[in-house]
Design a protein around this motif. Sequence first.
Motif, short mmCIF file in Angstrom:
data_model
loop_
_atom_site.label_atom_id
_atom_site.label_comp_id
_atom_site.label_asym_id
_atom_site.label_seq_id
_atom_site.Cartn_x
_atom_site.Cartn_y
_atom_site.Cartn_z
N GLN A 33 0.81 -1.22 0.00
CA GLN A 33 0.00 0.00 0.00
C GLN A 33 0.84 1.27 0.00
O GLN A 33 0.34 2.35 -0.33
CB GLN A 33 -0.97 -0.01 1.19
CG GLN A 33 -2.02 -1.11 1.05
CD GLN A 33 -3.28 -0.84 1.83
OE1 GLN A 33 -3.22 -0.38 2.96
NE2 GLN A 33 -4.42 -1.14 1.23
N PHE A 232 -5.88 2.51 -0.63
CA PHE A 232 -6.72 2.02 -1.72
C PHE A 232 -5.96 1.09 -2.66
O PHE A 232 -6.58 0.31 -3.38
CB PHE A 232 -7.28 3.21 -2.52
CG PHE A 232 -8.07 4.18 -1.68
CD1 PHE A 232 -9.21 3.78 -1.02
CD2 PHE A 232 -7.65 5.50 -1.53
CE1 PHE A 232 -9.94 4.66 -0.23
CE2 PHE A 232 -8.37 6.39 -0.75
CZ PHE A 232 -9.52 5.97 -0.10
N ARG A 235 -6.64 -3.03 -3.44
CA ARG A 235 -7.99 -3.50 -3.16
C ARG A 235 -8.60 -4.18 -4.38
O ARG A 235 -9.41 -5.12 -4.24
CB ARG A 235 -8.89 -2.34 -2.73
CG ARG A 235 -8.58 -1.76 -1.38
CD ARG A 235 -9.66 -0.74 -1.02
NE ARG A 235 -9.39 -0.06 0.24
CZ ARG A 235 -10.18 0.87 0.76
NH1 ARG A 235 -11.28 1.23 0.12
NH2 ARG A 235 -9.87 1.45 1.91
N TYR A 241 -8.74 -0.03 -11.52
CA TYR A 241 -8.64 1.20 -10.72
C TYR A 241 -7.22 1.76 -10.88
O TYR A 241 -6.38 1.66 -9.98
CB TYR A 241 -8.98 0.93 -9.25
CG TYR A 241 -10.44 0.59 -9.05
CD1 TYR A 241 -11.38 1.59 -8.85
CD2 TYR A 241 -10.88 -0.73 -9.14
CE1 TYR A 241 -12.73 1.30 -8.72
CE2 TYR A 241 -12.23 -1.03 -9.00
CZ TYR A 241 -13.15 -0.02 -8.79
OH TYR A 241 -14.48 -0.31 -8.67
N ALA A 244 -6.25 4.76 -8.19
CA ALA A 244 -6.18 4.33 -6.79
C ALA A 244 -4.95 3.48 -6.53
O ALA A 244 -4.37 3.52 -5.44
CB ALA A 244 -7.44 3.55 -6.41
N ASN A 245 -4.54 2.70 -7.52
CA ASN A 245 -3.40 1.82 -7.34
C ASN A 245 -2.06 2.51 -7.54
O ASN A 245 -1.01 1.93 -7.27
CB ASN A 245 -3.50 0.63 -8.30
CG ASN A 245 -4.42 -0.45 -7.78
OD1 ASN A 245 -4.04 -1.22 -6.91
ND2 ASN A 245 -5.64 -0.48 -8.29
N ASP A 248 -2.53 6.88 -4.54
CA ASP A 248 -3.09 7.04 -3.20
C ASP A 248 -2.00 7.45 -2.23
O ASP A 248 -1.07 6.69 -1.95
CB ASP A 248 -3.74 5.72 -2.74
CG ASP A 248 -4.36 5.84 -1.37
OD1 ASP A 248 -4.75 6.96 -0.98
OD2 ASP A 248 -4.45 4.80 -0.67
N ASP A 428 -12.59 5.62 -11.65
CA ASP A 428 -11.64 5.85 -10.57
C ASP A 428 -11.43 7.34 -10.33
O ASP A 428 -11.17 7.77 -9.21
CB ASP A 428 -10.31 5.18 -10.92
CG ASP A 428 -9.53 4.75 -9.68
OD1 ASP A 428 -10.07 4.84 -8.58
OD2 ASP A 428 -8.38 4.29 -9.84
N SER A 432 -14.95 6.38 -7.42
CA SER A 432 -14.39 5.37 -6.52
C SER A 432 -14.15 5.93 -5.12
O SER A 432 -14.28 7.14 -4.88
CB SER A 432 -13.07 4.85 -7.08
OG SER A 432 -12.08 5.89 -7.07
N ASP A 433 -13.75 5.05 -4.19
CA ASP A 433 -13.33 5.50 -2.86
C ASP A 433 -12.18 6.50 -2.98
O ASP A 433 -12.13 7.51 -2.26
CB ASP A 433 -12.89 4.31 -2.01
CG ASP A 433 -14.06 3.45 -1.56
OD1 ASP A 433 -15.21 3.88 -1.73
OD2 ASP A 433 -13.81 2.35 -1.05
N TYR A 434 -11.25 6.19 -3.87
CA TYR A 434 -10.12 7.10 -4.08
C TYR A 434 -10.61 8.47 -4.54
O TYR A 434 -10.13 9.50 -4.08
CB TYR A 434 -9.15 6.51 -5.10
CG TYR A 434 -8.16 7.52 -5.63
CD1 TYR A 434 -7.03 7.88 -4.89
CD2 TYR A 434 -8.36 8.13 -6.87
CE1 TYR A 434 -6.14 8.83 -5.36
CE2 TYR A 434 -7.46 9.08 -7.35
CZ TYR A 434 -6.35 9.42 -6.59
OH TYR A 434 -5.48 10.36 -7.07
N HIS A 437 -12.10 10.40 -1.65
CA HIS A 437 -11.04 10.85 -0.75
C HIS A 437 -10.31 12.04 -1.34
O HIS A 437 -10.04 13.04 -0.65
CB HIS A 437 -10.06 9.71 -0.50
CG HIS A 437 -8.84 10.12 0.29
ND1 HIS A 437 -8.84 10.19 1.66
CD2 HIS A 437 -7.61 10.51 -0.11
CE1 HIS A 437 -7.66 10.59 2.08
NE2 HIS A 437 -6.89 10.79 1.01
#
Length: 510
Positions: A33, A232, A235, A241, A244-245, A248, A428, A432-434, A437
């Motif tokens: 991560q 992120f 995941r 994504y 995010a990858n 983050d 993304d 997305s969550d990313y 955020h």
Amino acid sequence: MIRTGDQYRESIRGSREIYINGERVTDVTTHPQFKPLVDLRARLYDAQFEENSKDILTYTENGETSAIGYKLPYSQTDWWAKRRATDHLMTQAGGVVSRIGDETVGEMWSLFDAADVLNNIDPQFAKNIDAHVRNVINGDPFQVSANTDPKGDRSKPPQDQDPDMLLHVVKETDAGIIVRGAKFETAAAYANQAFTKPTIANWGSEEMSDYAIGFICDLNAPNLKFICRSGFAGRAPAEDYPLANKFDEIDALVIFDDVLVPWEDVLFYRQTKVAKFMRASLHRYTAFAFVQRILKYTDMLIGAALFNVRQTGLDKLQGVQDKLSALACYREGINAHLTASIALAEKSPAGLMMPNQSLMYAGRVTACSKLPEMVHIARELCGGQICVTPDAATFRNPETKPWLDKYYSINKEWLAEDRRRLLAFARDLLNSDYAGHHLSFQTFAQSPNFAQLATIYQNFNWDGPLAFVKQAAGLSDTVMGEHSMTPKNSAASSWFSPDFASHTAETSMG
């Protein structure tokens, strides 16, 4: 003077006490991560040596080569060079990175501006500031910003609750000060040092306080603990994504469990007047780099939305063109503020070149306050397929591939795989969550909107409109009297006013 990526990696390895997902991290450079951002920061360090980048990212002075981002700005040319370097770095990265050091070093330049005042208070601290400004230029560290404390109950002063809710000094020693408390810091777990300072806006009548402390924190120091939010990266597959990858930037609650700060790293201590000024002028320089990153993010919004409507043939509709034009106006509004803030730059008290304060802060309000609206416009233009499209593995599965090839291919130019890639990128970027955020971070990272507006109130030159109306309306000479509203922090006025500082203090994320 400039470092390689491997030198950077080596500088953050060791015995740091880092926790994420309930586990302790043994090597921050290889943990899944953290590794994407560590590798990306290392890649940007290496770019300083490459033929196609080094003339953009570095400068040579007295035979030594240093990073453009860390250079003290003495001219408009310096700011054009910084802007060009940031654009190049983001292009090299393939996306927007908020924390790489150039956007935080300017916080120290604000204290550099206060050297004369600090000399009158305590000469040793002014000397420390100058030394650390030079150390950044000479050492090329990855420096981040430590601002936000847990705070606890904000209706109470820190002394009336758990005192550790705000970082404070608990002991003085011959070697330095011992500090206790916590800060939220983005990227701290894989950075080299952090400019650490208070977020208190109103010190009341207090002139001396153990909470009025600013220092450079060596993030390899003993007794630091980094408790990180879950990342992120990892995941879901990177092909589903891609942002995010890769982008983050892990945030951490950094615990100062009786950490020794050597005296030479202390920039101010027990001086609330200095703390007030620091909070008021914190983003005098850094707002430029922050807003420039939103400009680059907006280019991503426009590109994703425009590709989608051109794919599907909707770009010829007036309603779609109107939405694209709204994105373009937003983008050019940010661009205009950045450009004008350089063109009309101002000299600081220490002789540095400041971006025009009123224009830069107005650009920040424009960029931050309208960003959620622009993200939603891009969502509308990208359409509903970004939230219903299957993953890349399903596109490859022999049993489902023929159907997805059929229904996701648009024409001979846009076949299913390119369509899938664009929709995954847009998802993304926007959904997305990313994405959520990132939107929250950009909205609050340099203080909430009301504080940003307060900063504009203190930096806009109100006297110009007042004088114009006074003349046009034929008002008497007595109407303005002593109520001039010239910005108190302008280079030609009382820029170190405690009243100014207390009104414009900003609460920002770490």
